[in-house]
Design an enzyme around this catalytic site. Structure first.
Site: not given
Length: 263
Positions: A2-3, A53, A253
């Site tokens: 999650p960001e 995060k 990524r």
């Protein structure tokens, strides 16, 4: 992973469940946290803060629970007395009379004093949070042009929590599409208009995602709600220029972009 926007929404849900209510029971899985169970029982959660995060759960006695979900950690809210059906390993339970919050599977959990908050290695390392309303585009622009970051390619810089906390891969992809740039650029090579556009997008897009992602656009106002323009849309037409969105790899990524209008 999650960001920032997803982490902040999770924190909002946790706050709504237990903030300002006396804790009736506190449980920690890790031995080093066990002494705090009795210290926190009867205390209040005063706020839950996000630093990128990481979550900081602040208690009325001055202690703060630091937790970082990493890849597998997840918080849940349940009615007190409910027994969740899950195979996950429980790490933290904070219970009030009506609601309980549970942290599963995370391993990066610490209890910090106010002084330790100022010296914690991760918290010292992360940059300002993109969801912090006090952070301005002018400050972001100054950060982009600082000696530390001005020579970094955006492909890696926009994933570096030391630059701006809360950014991640989908935000990197969407921000660079919004300003029409590829990931190979560096801040030192941009003109004034590009720098200004990027400085605003670095804040506007995460904040739009936080406030509106997942909502239905009932009024059909284009751009009023967050939605992916290029992320996971390889092979589709770019809505800005009609070019075909491609997928590649940048900084290990997945990266989505339009070769026709991102230069």
């Amino acid at each position: 992973m999650p960001e920032g926007p997803e982490i902040r929404r999770a924190a909002d849900n946790l706050e709504a469940a237990i903030k300002g209510k006396p804790l009736t029971d506190v449980w920690f899985a890790f031995a080093q946290l066990k002494p705090y169970e009795s210290q926190l029982t009867g205390q209040l959660v005063t706020r839950i803060e996000t630093r990128g995060k990481a979550l900081l759960t602040h208690f009325s006695n001055g202690l703060t629970l630091y937790s970082h979900n990493q890849l597998y950690g997840v918080w849940r809210v349940i009615d007190t007395g409910e027994i969740p059906q899950t195979t996950r390993i429980l790490r933290v339970r904070l219970q009030t009379a009506d609601k309980t919050i549970l942290l599963y599977s995370a391993s990066d959990i610490e209890m910090l004093t106010a002084e330790q908050l100022t010296t914690h290695p991760f918290l010292q390392r992360v940059g300002p949070d993109v969801l912090d309303a006090r952070l301005t585009p002018e400050e972001v622009k100054a950060r982009l042009l600082s000696p530390r970051f001005r020579n970094r390619q955006f492909s890696g810089l926009l994933l570096d929590q030391a630059f701006l906390a809360g950014l991640g891969n989908y935000l990197r992809v969407e921000i660079l599409w919004q300003v029409g740039l590829t990931g190979q650029h560096k801040a030192k090579d941009l003109n004034e208009a590009q720098l200004n556009a990027l400085s605003h997008a670095l804040l506007d897009i995460p904040r739009l995602s936080y406030t509106t992602r997942g909502q239905a656009d009932e009024n059909k106002h284009h751009g009023a709600l967050f939605r992916f323009k290029v992320f996971h849309r390889d092979g589709e037409a770019c809505e800005r220029c009609g070019g075909i969105i491609e997928k590649t790899t940048l900084s290990s990524r997945p990266f989505y972009w339009c070769p026709h209008c991102q230069k």
